[in-house]
Design an enzyme around this catalytic site. Structure first.
Site, mmCIF file in Angstrom:
data_model
loop_
_atom_site.group_PDB
_atom_site.id
_atom_site.type_symbol
_atom_site.label_atom_id
_atom_site.label_comp_id
_atom_site.label_asym_id
_atom_site.label_seq_id
_atom_site.Cartn_x
_atom_site.Cartn_y
_atom_site.Cartn_z
ATOM 1 N N ASP A 198 8.409 4.444 -13.729
ATOM 2 C CA ASP A 198 6.910 3.851 -13.268
ATOM 3 C C ASP A 198 7.138 3.084 -11.832
ATOM 4 O O ASP A 198 6.200 3.075 -11.205
ATOM 5 C CB ASP A 198 6.377 2.890 -14.333
ATOM 6 C CG ASP A 198 5.841 3.780 -15.640
ATOM 7 O OD1 ASP A 198 5.654 4.838 -15.486
ATOM 8 O OD2 ASP A 198 5.588 3.017 -16.656
ATOM 9 N N THR A 254 0.436 -3.458 -19.707
ATOM 10 C CA THR A 254 1.616 -2.863 -20.608
ATOM 11 C C THR A 254 2.838 -3.268 -19.607
ATOM 12 O O THR A 254 3.809 -2.570 -20.189
ATOM 13 C CB THR A 254 1.560 -1.254 -20.903
ATOM 14 O OG1 THR A 254 1.150 -0.538 -19.563
ATOM 15 C CG2 THR A 254 0.132 -1.179 -21.837
ATOM 16 N N GLN A 258 7.304 -5.494 -6.635
ATOM 17 C CA GLN A 258 7.977 -4.698 -5.750
ATOM 18 C C GLN A 258 8.288 -5.252 -4.140
ATOM 19 O O GLN A 258 8.935 -5.125 -3.549
ATOM 20 C CB GLN A 258 7.685 -3.363 -5.656
ATOM 21 C CG GLN A 258 8.173 -2.533 -6.871
ATOM 22 C CD GLN A 258 7.504 -1.240 -6.850
ATOM 23 O OE1 GLN A 258 6.777 -0.813 -6.040
ATOM 24 N NE2 GLN A 258 7.874 -0.297 -7.596
#
Length: 302
Positions: A73, A188, A246
Site C-alpha cells: 500500500d 484502515t 511519506q
C-alpha cells in the site's frame, strides 16, 4: 485478447525478491496486447536482465493510460500522489503485508489481470485531501494525500499542543502525540491503529483522530468532506507535518496546517467481483472463529 488499455506503466517496490514477479507481470501485460513502460525503479531492478529503459513518473503520467503497481500500500500511495494530476487509473498487485488498496495477490495475477485489462472491472474512486503549511501568513509547503495528513511529534518525542478549527470556528484544543486527518481510504491505516473508526470508502467525509491524547475525553470525530480544517501548532519541542506518512516537513509553534478537500482523486481498478467487506474480513481477521467456539457450534443440540 485485446487490452482496453494501449500503454501501461509499471511501478515496483525496489526489492530483489520482486524481480521474478515483475517479469511475470510484464509478460501478462504484453500478452494482452498493451505496450509496457517501466518506471525508473522497475528498469533498474531488471538491469542485466532486460534492455528496457526507465521513465520518470511525470513522463509515464503523460504517456500511459493505466498504471500497475507491484508492491504494498505504501508504494501505491506514493505512485497515486504523483499520478493524481494525470487522472490515470491504477491496479494494485500486493507484494507487501496487509494490502487494503493493493488487493490482487501475486499468485492471482495471471488469472485476475487479463479480465481487468479486457474491460471487466470494478471502478473505485477514492477522494484525496490537500493541505498547506502556513507560517506567518505565507504558504511554505503544500501537498496532497490519499490516506491522511497530520501533525506528530518529531525525533525528540513528547506531546504537541494544537488548536483545531473547522470552517473558521474553533472546535478543540488538544495535547497529544499528534493529530490525524484521515480520508475513508486512510481509516484502515494509521487512524485505525490510533483508535479511529473505519469509514466506508464511498462516504463523503474525513475523520480527525487524536494520537495518545493527554485528555481521555478527546475522541475521534467524523466531519463532512467539504469542510476546511485548520490545525495550529501552539507548542512542541519538536514536530513535523506529514502527508501519507511519506512526506515530512518540520513545523514550529505558530504554524498552521490548513487542510481542505482536493480536486484530485485516486481511481483503483478492482476485479469485477471485488467486495470491500471481504477485504476487511480477510485483512482484519473478522472471519476468525476461536477453536473453542467452533467446537461449541458443531455440537448437536438436544
Amino acid at each position: 485478447m485485446k487490452s482496453s488499455f494501449k500503454k501501461i506503466a509499471v511501478f515496483v517496490k525496489p526489492k530483489e525478491i520482486l524481480i521474478t514477479p515483475l517479469e511475470a507481470l510484464i509478460r501478462i501485460l504484453e500478452k494482452s496486447g498493451a505496450e509496457v513502460f517501466l518506471c525508473e525503479r522497475s528498469a533498474a531492478s531488471l538491469k542485466g536482465r532486460s534492455h528496457r529503459i526507465g521513465h520518470t513518473r511525470a513522463e509515464l503520467g503523460k504517456e500511459c493510460d493505466l498504471a500497475v503497481v507491484l508492491g504494498g500500500d505504501g508504494t501505491m500511495l506514493g505512485v497515486a500522489r504523483d499520478l493524481a494530476p494525470f487522472n490515470m487509473p491504477i491496479i494494485g498487485v500486493n507484494a507487501g503485508r496487509l494490502g487494503f488498496i493493493t488487493d490482487i495477490v501475486i499468485e492471482d495475477m495471471e488469472r485476475l489481470l487479463p479480465p481487468i485489462l479486457n474491460g471487466s472491472y470494478k471502478r473505485d474512486v477514492r477522494h484525496m485531501i490537500a493541505a498547506d503549511i502556513v507560517r506567518k501568513g505565507e504558504v511554505i509547503r503544500s501537498g496532497i494525500a490519499v490516506n491522511d495528513i497530520g501533525i506528530t511529534h518529531g525525533r525528540v518525542g513528547g506531546m504537541v499542543e494544537v488548536v483545531i478549527s473547522v470552517n473558521g470556528q474553533q472546535m478543540s484544543s488538544q495535547s497529544a502525540d499528534g493529530i490525524i486527518c484521515s480520508t475513508p481510504t486512510g481509516s484502515t491505516a494509521y487512524a485505525l491503529a490510533s483508535g479511529g473508526p473505519i469509514l466506508d470508502p464511498s462516504l463523503e467525509g474525513v475523520c480527525l483522530v487524536p494520537v495518545a491524547p493527554h485528555t481521555l475525553s478527546n475522541r475521534p470525530i467524523v466531519l463532512p468532506r467539504n469542510v476546511s480544517i485548520d490545525i495550529e501548532l501552539t507548542d512542541a519541542r519538536d514536530a513535523v507535518a506529514y502527508f501519507d506518512m511519506q512526506e515530512f516537513y518540520d513545523v514550529h509553534p505558530g504554524d498552521i496546517l490548513k487542510i481542505r478537500p482536493s480536486e484530485l482523486s485516486l481511481t483503483i481498478l478492482h476485479p469485477a467481483d471485488y467486495d470491500y467487506f471481504d477485504i476487511l474480513r480477510r485483512k482484519l481477521k473478522w472471519n476468525f472463529m476461536p477453536t473453542s467456539v467452533k467446537k461449541q457450534t458443531n455440537q448437536p443440540t438436544n
